[in-house]
Design an enzyme around this catalytic site. Sequence first.
Site, PDB file in Angstrom:
ATOM      1  N   SER A  36       0.837  -1.199   0.000  1.00  0.00           N
ATOM      2  CA  SER A  36       0.000   0.000   0.000  1.00  0.00           C
ATOM      3  C   SER A  36       0.870   1.246   0.000  1.00  0.00           C
ATOM      4  O   SER A  36       2.025   1.214   0.449  1.00  0.00           O
ATOM      5  CB  SER A  36      -0.905  -0.001   1.239  1.00  0.00           C
ATOM      6  OG  SER A  36      -1.527   1.249   1.427  1.00  0.00           O
ATOM      7  N   TYR A  85      -1.529  -0.888  10.068  1.00  0.00           N
ATOM      8  CA  TYR A  85      -1.666  -1.220   8.645  1.00  0.00           C
ATOM      9  C   TYR A  85      -0.392  -0.871   7.876  1.00  0.00           C
ATOM     10  O   TYR A  85       0.107  -1.674   7.074  1.00  0.00           O
ATOM     11  CB  TYR A  85      -2.861  -0.457   8.083  1.00  0.00           C
ATOM     12  CG  TYR A  85      -3.143  -0.679   6.620  1.00  0.00           C
ATOM     13  CD1 TYR A  85      -3.732  -1.857   6.178  1.00  0.00           C
ATOM     14  CD2 TYR A  85      -2.854   0.310   5.687  1.00  0.00           C
ATOM     15  CE1 TYR A  85      -4.015  -2.053   4.830  1.00  0.00           C
ATOM     16  CE2 TYR A  85      -3.141   0.123   4.346  1.00  0.00           C
ATOM     17  CZ  TYR A  85      -3.716  -1.052   3.924  1.00  0.00           C
ATOM     18  OH  TYR A  85      -3.992  -1.238   2.596  1.00  0.00           O
ATOM     19  N   LYS A 113       2.174  -3.410   5.890  1.00  0.00           N
ATOM     20  CA  LYS A 113       2.441  -3.288   4.464  1.00  0.00           C
ATOM     21  C   LYS A 113       3.930  -3.095   4.172  1.00  0.00           C
ATOM     22  O   LYS A 113       4.422  -3.521   3.115  1.00  0.00           O
ATOM     23  CB  LYS A 113       1.623  -2.130   3.879  1.00  0.00           C
ATOM     24  CG  LYS A 113       0.121  -2.399   3.849  1.00  0.00           C
ATOM     25  CD  LYS A 113      -0.219  -3.708   3.125  1.00  0.00           C
ATOM     26  CE  LYS A 113      -1.697  -3.883   2.879  1.00  0.00           C
ATOM     27  NZ  LYS A 113      -2.011  -5.169   2.219  1.00  0.00           N
TER      28      LYS A 113
END
Length: 296
Positions: A157, A170, A174
């Site tokens: 991401s 998150y 990633k």
Amino acid sequence: MGRLKDRIALVTGAGRGLGRAHALRLAAEGAAVVVNDLGGSVDGEGQSASPAQQVVEEIRALGGRAVASGHNVADWQQAGELVALAVAEFGRLDVVVNNAGILRDRTLSNMSEREWDAVLTVHAKGHAAVTSHAMAHWRGQAKAGATVRGSLIHTTSVAAFAGNFGQANYAAAKVAILGLSRVAALEGERYGVRSNAVSPSAYSRLETTLKPVADDTFDTFAPANVSPVVAWLAEADCPANSQVFQVYGSQLLVIQLASVAHRLSTQGQWTAEALDRALDGCLLAPPRLGDFVEGL
């Protein structure tokens, strides 16, 4: 049949959004697809067989081959059973698209241990578990004298490149996936396995700030715009290995990570005063999401 004729692919998190688009595109190009989805909510709660089965039915209705899986990729044993299902159903495995993920957005000062662990487990461990079992399958094939043309495709991401407010868990996951992909490329080369990472910008259950547009307008952030790149990476003779791509709409960015911006030296050990002088004008501006996606 398309450019993936006779390829066997496994897509995690394929019941909705990006994963569904990838599974449909791979099938349209001729691949047989294992559609894996736990069927939980966006934060990872609950379970349902319906999303994966619906995608399987879509693929079969178009004349393709597919089988549904409700395995939990964050469970190491179930990840092994998922890979075994692909081999049992179709004879082997050629492509893994690691796509499954969840969100538990929270600022660091408010984040609980459970919220941190849940996101790292599904993203980082989920990618690693399936990759490990797939690699073992390919190693066994190679040692038995088979020609392996395996492809690992991981989902990262822009949060890994630039961070995102409220998404420390998150973003960390990633970034971990980038390291996983690089090591998988190094280790897989001896067996005939390539590993690449794709950063998609598209609306989905995880990305809700982007919205669909009118039917008569090209939809820049439609999930299906990312899938042709995934399908290309899945091809047996694709030349890409250890690459990172950012994809949205008509845009494809080849991302270069960990390049040296300045190489500085001093006499003996660094001192604070020497650092003052050497780093004057050399510190880098932090990356922004807009550097990677126009309009953000």
